[in-house]
Structure formats: C-alpha cells, structure tokens
Design an enzyme around this catalytic site. Structure first.
Site, PDB file in Angstrom:
ATOM      1  N   CYS A   1      -3.183   2.896   5.092  1.00 31.68           N
ATOM      2  CA  CYS A   1      -1.912   2.311   4.670  1.00 31.68           C
ATOM      3  C   CYS A   1      -0.851   3.381   4.652  1.00 31.68           C
ATOM      4  O   CYS A   1      -1.118   4.526   4.989  1.00 31.68           O
ATOM      5  CB  CYS A   1      -2.045   1.598   3.333  1.00 31.68           C
ATOM      6  SG  CYS A   1      -2.066   2.715   1.952  1.00 31.68           S
TER       7      CYS A   1
ATOM      8  N   LYS B   1       0.659  -4.733 -13.166  1.00 32.88           N
ATOM      9  CA  LYS B   1       0.083  -5.206 -11.899  1.00 32.88           C
ATOM     10  C   LYS B   1      -1.351  -4.702 -11.726  1.00 32.88           C
ATOM     11  O   LYS B   1      -2.251  -5.472 -11.394  1.00 32.88           O
ATOM     12  CB  LYS B   1       0.948  -4.684 -10.728  1.00 32.88           C
ATOM     13  CG  LYS B   1       0.287  -4.814  -9.364  1.00 32.88           C
ATOM     14  CD  LYS B   1       1.167  -4.295  -8.246  1.00 32.88           C
ATOM     15  CE  LYS B   1       1.121  -2.807  -8.029  1.00 32.88           C
ATOM     16  NZ  LYS B   1       0.011  -2.307  -7.182  1.00 32.88           N
ATOM     17  N   ASN B   2      -1.545  -3.405 -11.951  1.00 36.11           N
ATOM     18  CA  ASN B   2      -2.849  -2.816 -11.630  1.00 36.11           C
ATOM     19  C   ASN B   2      -3.923  -3.111 -12.679  1.00 36.11           C
ATOM     20  O   ASN B   2      -5.063  -2.664 -12.544  1.00 36.11           O
ATOM     21  CB  ASN B   2      -2.711  -1.311 -11.385  1.00 36.11           C
ATOM     22  CG  ASN B   2      -2.006  -1.041 -10.064  1.00 36.11           C
ATOM     23  OD1 ASN B   2      -1.815  -1.958  -9.267  1.00 36.11           O
ATOM     24  ND2 ASN B   2      -1.597   0.204  -9.842  1.00 36.11           N
TER      25      ASN B   2
ATOM     26  N   ASP C   1       1.626   7.394  -9.017  1.00 34.42           N
ATOM     27  CA  ASP C   1       2.559   6.267  -8.905  1.00 34.42           C
ATOM     28  C   ASP C   1       3.929   6.567  -9.519  1.00 34.42           C
ATOM     29  O   ASP C   1       4.833   5.730  -9.447  1.00 34.42           O
ATOM     30  CB  ASP C   1       1.967   5.008  -9.557  1.00 34.42           C
ATOM     31  CG  ASP C   1       0.803   4.445  -8.758  1.00 34.42           C
ATOM     32  OD1 ASP C   1       0.656   4.822  -7.578  1.00 34.42           O
ATOM     33  OD2 ASP C   1       0.038   3.633  -9.318  1.00 34.42           O
TER      34      ASP C   1
HETATM   35  N1  EPU Z   1     -11.115   7.435  -2.335  1.00 36.98           N
HETATM   36  C1  EPU Z   1     -12.169   7.740  -1.515  1.00 36.98           C
HETATM   37  N2  EPU Z   1     -13.186   6.829  -1.382  1.00 36.98           N
HETATM   38  C2  EPU Z   1     -13.193   5.649  -2.038  1.00 36.98           C
HETATM   39  C3  EPU Z   1     -12.118   5.333  -2.880  1.00 36.98           C
HETATM   40  C4  EPU Z   1     -11.083   6.249  -3.004  1.00 36.98           C
HETATM   41  O1  EPU Z   1     -12.195   8.797  -0.899  1.00 36.98           O
HETATM   42  O2  EPU Z   1     -14.135   4.863  -1.857  1.00 36.98           O
HETATM   43  C5  EPU Z   1      -9.986   8.380  -2.480  1.00 36.98           C
HETATM   44  C6  EPU Z   1      -8.660   7.831  -1.967  1.00 36.98           C
HETATM   45  O3  EPU Z   1      -8.504   7.973  -0.591  1.00 36.98           O
HETATM   46  C7  EPU Z   1      -7.663   8.643  -2.760  1.00 36.98           C
HETATM   47  C8  EPU Z   1      -8.395   8.868  -4.094  1.00 36.98           C
HETATM   48  O4  EPU Z   1      -9.755   8.584  -3.849  1.00 36.98           O
HETATM   49  O5  EPU Z   1      -7.442   9.864  -2.136  1.00 36.98           O
HETATM   50  C9  EPU Z   1      -7.934   8.011  -5.237  1.00 36.98           C
HETATM   51  O6  EPU Z   1      -7.760   6.671  -4.821  1.00 36.98           O
HETATM   52  P1  EPU Z   1      -8.115   5.427  -5.758  1.00 36.98           P
HETATM   53  O7  EPU Z   1      -9.334   4.773  -5.231  1.00 36.98           O
HETATM   54  O8  EPU Z   1      -8.108   5.863  -7.168  1.00 36.98           O
HETATM   55  O9  EPU Z   1      -6.874   4.483  -5.489  1.00 36.98           O
HETATM   56  P2  EPU Z   1      -6.923   2.922  -5.491  1.00 36.98           P
HETATM   57  O10 EPU Z   1      -7.931   2.476  -6.472  1.00 36.98           O
HETATM   58  O11 EPU Z   1      -6.996   2.403  -4.102  1.00 36.98           O
HETATM   59  C10 EPU Z   1      -5.222   2.563  -7.458  1.00 36.98           C
HETATM   60  C11 EPU Z   1      -3.917   1.861  -7.638  1.00 36.98           C
HETATM   61  C12 EPU Z   1      -2.828   2.615  -6.890  1.00 36.98           C
HETATM   62  C13 EPU Z   1      -2.760   4.037  -7.449  1.00 36.98           C
HETATM   63  C14 EPU Z   1      -4.130   4.708  -7.331  1.00 36.98           C
HETATM   64  C15 EPU Z   1      -4.185   6.088  -7.952  1.00 36.98           C
HETATM   65  C16 EPU Z   1      -4.596  -0.445  -7.943  1.00 36.98           C
HETATM   66  C17 EPU Z   1      -4.655  -1.819  -7.409  1.00 36.98           C
HETATM   67  N3  EPU Z   1      -4.041   0.494  -7.144  1.00 36.98           N
HETATM   68  O12 EPU Z   1      -5.473   2.563  -6.049  1.00 36.98           O
HETATM   69  O13 EPU Z   1      -1.608   1.947  -7.140  1.00 36.98           O
HETATM   70  O14 EPU Z   1      -1.813   4.788  -6.725  1.00 36.98           O
HETATM   71  O15 EPU Z   1      -5.130   3.883  -7.975  1.00 36.98           O
HETATM   72  O16 EPU Z   1      -3.847   6.044  -9.285  1.00 36.98           O
HETATM   73  O17 EPU Z   1      -5.003  -0.193  -9.063  1.00 36.98           O
HETATM   74  C18 EPU Z   1       0.601   1.291  -6.686  1.00 36.98           C
HETATM   75  O18 EPU Z   1       0.536   0.542  -7.685  1.00 36.98           O
HETATM   76  O19 EPU Z   1       1.676   1.557  -6.100  1.00 36.98           O
HETATM   77  C19 EPU Z   1      -0.617   1.907  -6.180  1.00 36.98           C
HETATM   78  C20 EPU Z   1      -0.713   2.408  -4.955  1.00 36.98           C
END
Ligand code: EPU
Length: 421
Positions: free
Chosen positions: A117, A22-23, A306
């Site tokens: 969320c 998915k990701n 995850d």
């Molecule tokens: N963060 C910031 N600022 C930003 C972006 C992120 O502070 O601009 C922080 C977030 O709040 C968090 C940390 O950085 O504390 C890491 O978040 P990240 O941005 O890596 O998460 P994401 O990209 O929103 C993806 C996956 C998630 C997975 C996380 C961590 C996708 C579509 N989603 O989310 O997947 O948990 O990386 O590995 O790739 C899932 O599949 O169940 C899922 C939640």
C-alpha cells in the site's frame, strides 16, 4: 472527486468532540463474528472503512443493522460464507481482521492477501504463522490465504515484529481455541486493550492485554454483548495539533490523555500548554510560534506512526530544525514531498526527514496519498498563506469523521468541494 479547500491563517479556538476509534471499531466489528448471539456496538465512527467492514460482514451472511446514532448490531449467527474478496481487501487492509475469527469460529477462511500500500509492503506473514502454530492448515493460493482447522489449539507464539492487527487476529483466534495461547512480543496499543475488553465481555478469558505478553485461555463459545468503542486517540492528537500549529487553542472533548502520553509530551516540547482535564485534553499555543521537535516512531507506548505526518507539518513552520525518523513503515513520507510544494524546507535521507522551519508556508494544490498524510496536508493548509486545495480526500474520509465540520467548529475556513474536472 471531492477536495478540501482551506484558507489558511486563522488561529483555531474551540472545542471538538472526539469520535470512536477507527482502529478499535474495525477489529471489534470483525470480532463480533466469534459470538453465538447478537452484538451491539456503540460509539462507532461513521467512516468509509467502517462501512466497508460492515458490508464485508453482511456479504458473509451476518445480519447487520445500523441506527442513526451509529449503534451497530451484528447478528453473526446467520453467517454462511467465510470469504473476503480481493475487491474489498484491496480497499481496506483491515479486512484481514476477519481471518482469525473465521478460522476459530467456522474452521475455515478464504481471505484475499492485501497488496502493498501507499505506506509500505505491509506483509501478513505473522498472522499466517500464528494460525499455523495453532494447528491451522494455511496455504496461499491465487492471491488468497486459505486457512482450514477443525479446532485451533492453544500455542506459545513469539511474534517476530510487533504488529497491531497481527496481535488482534491471533488474540481473537485464541479465544475459541482448545487450551492456552501465549502471545509474546504482543502489541500494546490502547485499541488492543479495547478489543480484549470487548472479547472478555463476550466471555473470553484473556489477561495481560496492554503488556507484551497476552495469555488467552480458550473457551467453548462466546455470547453476545453490548460494547462502547473507545475514543480515537489519533483523531484527538490531530485536532490538538491543529490548535498548536495555528497558534490557537483546542479542547478535545472525550479524548483520553493516558493514551496520548508520547504525543502530549511532544506538544509540550513544542511549547504548548497542555491541560489534561476530566474528559478532555486542551492545547493552548495562543500568541506563540511552535518550536521544532524531533520524532522517532515506535510501537505503543512510543510515538505513534499515525501521528508522524501531522508533526512533520508542525515542524515545517516551527522555530528551529526537527528530525523525523519513521521506523514502522518504509514509505511513509509522501506528505513531505507535497509540503515541499508549499514551501517547506525538508531534506530526506532514507527513513529520516530533516525539517528546517520556515516563517510561513504558501498555499498550493496538493494531493493526499494516504490517510494520515492527508491530515498533515490539511494542517499545513490551515497555516499556509492563501487557499490550499487538498485533492483525493477519500483517503481522509477513511479515518476522520466530518473533518470539515469539526474544523469549521474550531474556526477554520475549510470547505468540501466537488471537483468534476
Ligand atoms: N509486519 C510484518 N509482518 C506481519 C505484520 C506486520 O512484517 O505479518 C510489519 C509491517 O510491515 C510494519 C510493522 O510490522 O512494518 C507494523 O505493522 P502493523 O502490523 O502493526 O500494522 P497494521 O496492523 O497493519 C495498524 C493500524 C495502522 C497503524 C499501524 C501501526 C489498524 C487497522 N491499522 O496497522 O493504522 O499505522 O497499526 O501502528 O489498526 C491508520 O489508521 O492510518 C493506519 C495505517
């Protein structure tokens, strides 16, 4: 609303085929907007989030066709609109992934800010700051990110936190920027590497993906391509854990061991025999009870957040005491409260859960709160005494393709019920 009904107790035994990730599929679909010709994508999982991304692309004017094998063809050349509405982004945060491609390709994007969320605040400030560093004019107005740029310019960007979708958005944006972009403190997840390989197959100049420094040399345009999405390491990990928690044996066909090092290491610590085969991974825990393991989540190659909830389920019935520390998201423990209702002995202290294994869980009606939390409740249901109803399973359908059929194939007693109450 659908629910899953699980009769616990049977050790799982068998083989399960792992779907596309998915990701990886989500950023790749968004990245197809960058091309000047049709893109076909194979091994796309049939999931709600994927359908949402496809409808978003369609709404923006891209022509999208999906065949019965989930081969998706996106012709982005008909894209007219650069708008991602709140109604869509609020159901799927990954819609933010169209931001970078839209600004790079069309010079503008109006993308709703995702809200908080169930697992945390999840800001997107790093996505925004990166685009600004590349010369885009970005304002937040009425809940929307409004970004404008004639042509993005390469920049050196040090991301203050490791972010998966942030790295993806900026890497995609940089492919069409003028000059070189260096992304420092980049995420190293296998899905980042998959996206980079997809972009390279369209003519992008990228190196360093899979390390914390990604270098992108912007090109004038990208062409269409055919690409196959990598297998889902989290889905694979979840089924392998289902084998371990039920004292059974599960072979995950198509899973790649090199993407699951931290998870397989913990399964071995829990007492499982792990075989890394050619095109499969097998976990064998037959006739034994799992031992508790300590988990601390971290960006890849550390232990994935995850998979945290699923290991919490394992610790609830393991021999010993396990400590789980969640360092990525501030509120990813909702499953712990539900598992307590099944008799789990869990103490919570901030971002730490201390889980003392009990000999057995007992069935209870439980509620899924997010995708991975729901998976952990299904796992708990597989070992609980009695019949567990997991409600609100739309969360699980966002990330696990045909979960009940796949588990049934492994010998689980699980069925989907339509609960009209
Ligand atoms: N963060 C910031 N600022 C930003 C972006 C992120 O502070 O601009 C922080 C977030 O709040 C968090 C940390 O950085 O504390 C890491 O978040 P990240 O941005 O890596 O998460 P994401 O990209 O929103 C993806 C996956 C998630 C997975 C996380 C961590 C996708 C579509 N989603 O989310 O997947 O948990 O990386 O590995 O790739 C899932 O599949 O169940 C899922 C939640």
């Amino acid at each position: 609303m659908d629910k899953l009904q699980i009769r616990g107790g049977a050790p799982l035994d068998g083989e399960v085929r792992i779907s596309g990730a998915k990701n990886a599929a989500l950023p790749i679909l968004a990245g197809s907007l960058l091309a000047d010709g049709p893109v076909t994508i194979a091994n796309v999982p049939h999931l709600h989030d994927v359908t949402t991304m496809i409808s978003l692309l369609g709404r923006m004017g891209a022509s999208v066709t999906v065949d019965e094998r989930m081969h998706v063809e996106v012709d982005p050349t008909t894209t007219k609109d650069t708008f991602a509405p709140y109604e869509l982004v609020k159901t799927m945060r990954a819609a933010i992934l169209v931001l970078g491609p839209l600004v790079a390709k069309h010079g503008r994007a109006d993308v709703s800010l995702p809200g908080g969320c169930a697992i945390g605040a999840r800001p997107v400030n790093i996505h925004v700051a990166g685009l600004q560093a590349m010369g885009a004019d970005v304002h937040i107005e009425n809940g929307y990110i409004r970004a404008r740029a004639d042509r993005l310019k390469g920049a050196r960007i040090v991301m203050e936190t490791v972010t998966v979708t942030g790295t993806e958005n900026l890497m995609m944006a940089a492919t069409l920027a003028e000059g070189q972009t260096i992304l420092e403190n980049a995420a190293r997840e296998p899905e980042i590497v998959d996206l980079a390989q997809f972009l390279v197959s369209m003519g992008a100049q990228i190196r360093g993906h899979g390390t914390d420094t990604i270098v992108v040399d912007g090109v004038g345009k990208l062409h269409g391509t055919h690409y196959e999405v990598l297998p889902d390491r989290i889905e694979a990990g979840t089924y392998l854990l289902a084998g371990a928690i039920t004292s059974g044996r599960v072979r995950a066909r198509g899973a790649r061991a090199e993407h699951l090092d931290a998870v397989l290491h913990k399964l071995q610590q829990a007492g499982a025999a792990v075989t890394r085969g050619d095109g499969f991974i097998e976990v064998d825990m037959r006739g034994r009870r799992t031992k508790s393991v300590d988990i601390r989540t971290a960006p890849h190659p550390g232990f994935p957040t995850d998979m945290q909830a699923q290991f919490a389920a394992l610790d609830t019935i393991a021999d010993g005491v396990g400590t789980i520390v969640e360092t990525i998201f501030e509120n990813r423990f909702m499953h712990m409260l539900e598992m307590r209702r099944m008799g789990a002995d869990i103490r919570l202290e901030g971002n730490t859960a201390i889980i003392r294994g009990v000999p057995k869980l007992t069935a209870a009606p439980v509620m899924a709160t997010d995708l991975r939390a729901s998976a952990s409740l299904v796992l708990a249901g597989l070992v609980a005494e009695g019949t567990t109803d997991v409600e609100r399973i739309y969360h699980i359908d966002r990330g696990y393709e045909h979960i009940e059929q796949k588990l049934q194939g492994l010998g689980a007693q699980i069925k989907r019920m339509n609960d009209r109450r």
